[in-house]
Design an enzyme around this catalytic site. Structure first.
Site, PDB file in Angstrom:
ATOM      1  N   CYS A  80      -5.093   2.770  -3.433  1.00  0.00           N
ATOM      2  CA  CYS A  80      -3.818   3.065  -2.901  1.00  0.00           C
ATOM      3  C   CYS A  80      -2.611   1.954  -3.001  1.00  0.00           C
ATOM      4  CB  CYS A  80      -3.943   3.551  -1.562  1.00  0.00           C
ATOM      5  SG  CYS A  80      -5.329   4.862  -1.439  1.00  0.00           S
TER       6      CYS A  80
ATOM      7  N   HIS B 145       1.038  -1.173  -0.011  1.00  0.00           N
ATOM      8  CA  HIS B 145       0.072  -0.025   0.018  1.00  0.00           C
ATOM      9  C   HIS B 145       0.788   1.063   0.059  1.00  0.00           C
ATOM     10  CE1 HIS B 145      -2.737   2.906   2.010  1.00  0.00           C
ATOM     11  NE2 HIS B 145      -3.688   2.255   1.606  1.00  0.00           N
TER      12      HIS B 145
ATOM     13  N   ASP C 172       3.585  -4.883   7.920  1.00  0.00           N
ATOM     14  CA  ASP C 172       1.987  -4.008   7.959  1.00  0.00           C
ATOM     15  C   ASP C 172       0.929  -4.936   8.219  1.00  0.00           C
ATOM     16  OD1 ASP C 172      -0.084  -2.598   7.257  1.00  0.00           O
ATOM     17  OD2 ASP C 172       0.558  -1.790   5.459  1.00  0.00           O
TER      18      ASP C 172
ATOM     19  N   LYS D  32     -10.133  -0.919  10.510  1.00  0.00           N
ATOM     20  CA  LYS D  32     -10.242  -2.073   9.738  1.00  0.00           C
ATOM     21  C   LYS D  32     -10.503  -3.381  10.373  1.00  0.00           C
ATOM     22  CE  LYS D  32      -7.044  -0.266   6.127  1.00  0.00           C
ATOM     23  NZ  LYS D  32      -8.047   0.203   5.363  1.00  0.00           N
TER      24      LYS D  32
HETATM   25  N1  7TS Z   1      -1.654  -0.925   4.964  1.00  0.00           N
HETATM   26  C1  7TS Z   1      -2.357  -1.683   4.096  1.00  0.00           C
HETATM   27  C2  7TS Z   1      -2.025  -2.832   3.660  1.00  0.00           C
HETATM   28  C3  7TS Z   1      -3.651  -1.015   4.001  1.00  0.00           C
HETATM   29  O1  7TS Z   1      -4.407  -1.733   3.182  1.00  0.00           O
HETATM   30  C4  7TS Z   1      -4.057   0.366   4.318  1.00  0.00           C
HETATM   31  C5  7TS Z   1      -5.260   1.007   4.031  1.00  0.00           C
HETATM   32  C6  7TS Z   1      -2.997   0.981   4.987  1.00  0.00           C
HETATM   33  C7  7TS Z   1      -1.753   0.404   5.370  1.00  0.00           C
HETATM   34  C8  7TS Z   1      -3.164   2.544   5.454  1.00  0.00           C
HETATM   35  O2  7TS Z   1      -4.085   2.254   6.410  1.00  0.00           O
HETATM   36  P1  7TS Z   1      -4.801   3.431   7.369  1.00  0.00           P
HETATM   37  O3  7TS Z   1      -5.851   2.949   8.121  1.00  0.00           O
HETATM   38  O4  7TS Z   1      -3.785   4.240   8.018  1.00  0.00           O
HETATM   39  O5  7TS Z   1      -5.201   4.728   6.116  1.00  0.00           O
HETATM   40  N2  7TS Z   1      -5.964   0.424   3.138  1.00  0.00           N
HETATM   41  C9  7TS Z   1      -7.099   0.689   2.187  1.00  0.00           C
HETATM   42  C10 7TS Z   1      -7.722   0.177   1.235  1.00  0.00           C
HETATM   43  O6  7TS Z   1      -7.411  -0.911   0.995  1.00  0.00           O
HETATM   44  N3  7TS Z   1      -8.897   0.803   0.828  1.00  0.00           N
HETATM   45  O7  7TS Z   1      -8.882   1.889   1.569  1.00  0.00           O
HETATM   46  C11 7TS Z   1      -7.876   1.963   2.690  1.00  0.00           C
END
Ligand code: 7TS
Length: 512
Positions: A464, A223, A300, A326
């Protein structure tokens, strides 16, 4: 560049993407006017706090005054009266052999009030769980209780509500420790989410430990949150970002990954589950390979924690990050796990209240971890909500969730594969929770829009994670992502709607 599988070998593709990644991000960062907050903090002399004076004998023996009593004493004892019996065995990969028959997704769905509504006149089908999950009553009610009975700032105050809020906040830290099987709650830092956690490590650990000529290794699955902070660090330090390639099914090519590692590798950062493809990577093996070269490893877990049991001690990773939203918790709260000895060597990345033991105009003495990394008033209520969410997931049983989602995903993929012109993207044998696809002749945003008209929420776009989609010659896919409240009815609705779309008959034919 043509990224089709037939034109380039995997190794050539890896080199090309690595070259582009480094080319794009070697531009110097724009000069900031005046002194940056980071520079201001860096200018404060760091005083290691292992030598903090113990609280005076007459100081109140409570954990509630961070400023008076030093860091709150954290014990690893389970809460006196846990709301649930914790019955899971920690596992690194999904255990799909959990006791059959005890998991009822329809009952789980009833725990989530938001799912009981219609969108465009159709029952809502929420298949955008990789973007964010919905919240169960247990979490919503915990937030209500917090604001109705406990709300206060923490670690500061003699009054009852300050003590309640502190207990609730530190209790949530204990919950996160238990959930990840960290050795101690001092290894759990509350952050806004996975993105902030990775930035914290890049800025605090990275700036101190990465120098010109060093290398940082990521994989092609990442990501953007696990690419950009490392590129920024590389750009600042003159270090090099290296990218481990994936094969045509979306699996990291372990031999290529291993070949990238060397004594120049300072840190390896990889996702445990790909958000765009769903691939589960062999995390423990990858950690071990990196450790052989003395590199640190950040995993991650943003897309892993809600799908499979995670044990950071078993993984032996140095850092582990995830976002609460999540995993059925509120937005704006997440966790950085770091090995205790490692966190103790790291300077704070933000300065302010809560993270200090003593301040004069000449110098500041910092709290030890984790408070050193929690400057300012934290997201107390949502941390408490996160604790409730982790209890909820534990009560459902992660092995049960993994088994249910595995069955659902296989069912969905089998059905979708029968639709002419539909191509599944990401077909690794080990996957969790994600079904990505494209439909011949229909733009992904049109698929998303058409599904929305039928009450079905999926994400269409680049998720992303542009590099991995481009690896497959794509700019976007449609992504359905699963949670324990999804049922076969949800999948049937999705498949029927996509089939209609493919036949050129979008519209309101859905019967479920
Ligand atoms: N790492 C992974 C693997 C992710 O899927 C995401 C967010 C992040 C980091 C960042 O997470 P945040 O909560 O700090 O934003 N992924 C997604 C997605 O797949 N669709 O919207 C956000």
């Amino acid at each position: 560049m043509n990224t089709s599988d037939t034109t380039f070998s995997e190794a050539q593709l890896a080199k090309e993407i690595e070259r582009l990644a480094n080319e794009m991000f070697t531009a110097p960062l724009p000069a900031s006017p005046g002194i940056s907050p980071e520079a201001a903090i860096a200018a404060i002399p760091l005083v290691e706090t292992t030598a903090i004076e113990p609280p005076a004998a007459d100081a109140p023996a409570t954990p509630y005054f961070l400023e008076l009593a030093g860091p709150p004493a954290i014990s690893n004892a389970p809460p006196a009266s846990p709301a649930f019996a914790y019955a899971i065995e920690p596992e690194v990969v999904p255990q799909v052999a959990a006791s059959p028959g005890i998991f009822d997704a329809h009952a789980v769905k009833r725990d989530f009030p938001i799912l009981d509504q219609e969108v465009h006149g159709r029952p809502l089908v929420w298949l955008d769980n990789a973007a964010t999950t919905q919240k169960p009553n247990a979490v919503i009610q915990r937030l209500v209780r917090y604001y109705e009975h406990e709300n206060s700032n923490v670690h500061r105050g003699a009054h009852t509500l300050a003590a309640r809020a502190t207990d609730a906040y530190e209790g949530a830290r204990q919950e996160a420790r238990r959930f990840l099987n960290a050795g101690t709650a001092e290894e759990i830092v509350f952050v806004r989410g996975a993105t902030e956690a990775i930035n914290l490590v890049a800025q605090s650990w990275g700036r101190r430990n990465v120098q010109a000529g060093d290398e940082i290794v990521v994989t092609w699955l990442e990501h953007h949150a696990n690419i950009v902070p490392w590129q920024q660090l590389c750009s600042e330090k003159g270090a090099r970002l290296r990218v481990a390639p994936v094969d045509a099914r979306g699996q990291v090519i372990l031999e290529e990954y291993e070949r990238l590692l060397s004594d120049k590798t300072k840190i390896v950062a990889f996702t445990q589950v790909s958000n765009a493809l769903g691939t589960i990577v062999p995390a423990r093996e990858m950690v071990e390979m990196a450790h052989r070269w003395g590199a640190r490893v950040l995993v991650d877990g943003a897309q892993a924690v809600s799908h499979m049991p995670v044990d950071v001690q078993l993984l032996d990773c140095d850092f582990y990050v995830f976002s609460g939203h999540k995993i059925f918790a509120p937005t704006g709260i997440g966790v950085l796990y770091g090995k205790k000895d490692l966190l103790a060597t790291m300077p704070p990345w933000q300065g302010g209240g809560n993270m200090i033991a003593d301040v004069t105009f000449e110098k500041t003495v910092y709290q030890p971890p984790p408070w050193r990394f929690e400057a300012g008033t934290g997201n107390i209520a949502d941390a408490v909500g996160l604790g409730a969410a982790l209890q909820y997931v534990t009560a459902l049983g992660l092995p049960n969730i993994a088994r249910h989602e595995h069955e659902l995903r296989v069912y969905a993929e089998d059905c979708l594969k029968t639709i002419p012109g539909l191509r599944l993207v990401g077909t690794a044998p080990e996957k969790a929770g994600v079904i990505s696809f494209v439909l011949d002749g229909v733009r992904t945003e049109d698929v998303g829009g058409a599904l929305d008209l039928e009450g079905i929420a999926v994400r269409s776009g680049h998720h992303c994670a542009q590099p991995i989609l481009r690896r497959f010659g794509l700019e976007a896919t449609v992504r359905a992502s699963l949670a324990p409240y999804n049922t076969r009815d949800d999948i049937d609705a999705l498949v029927a709607a996509v089939r209609r779309l493919q036949l050129g008959r979008p519209g309101s034919f859905r019967t479920v």
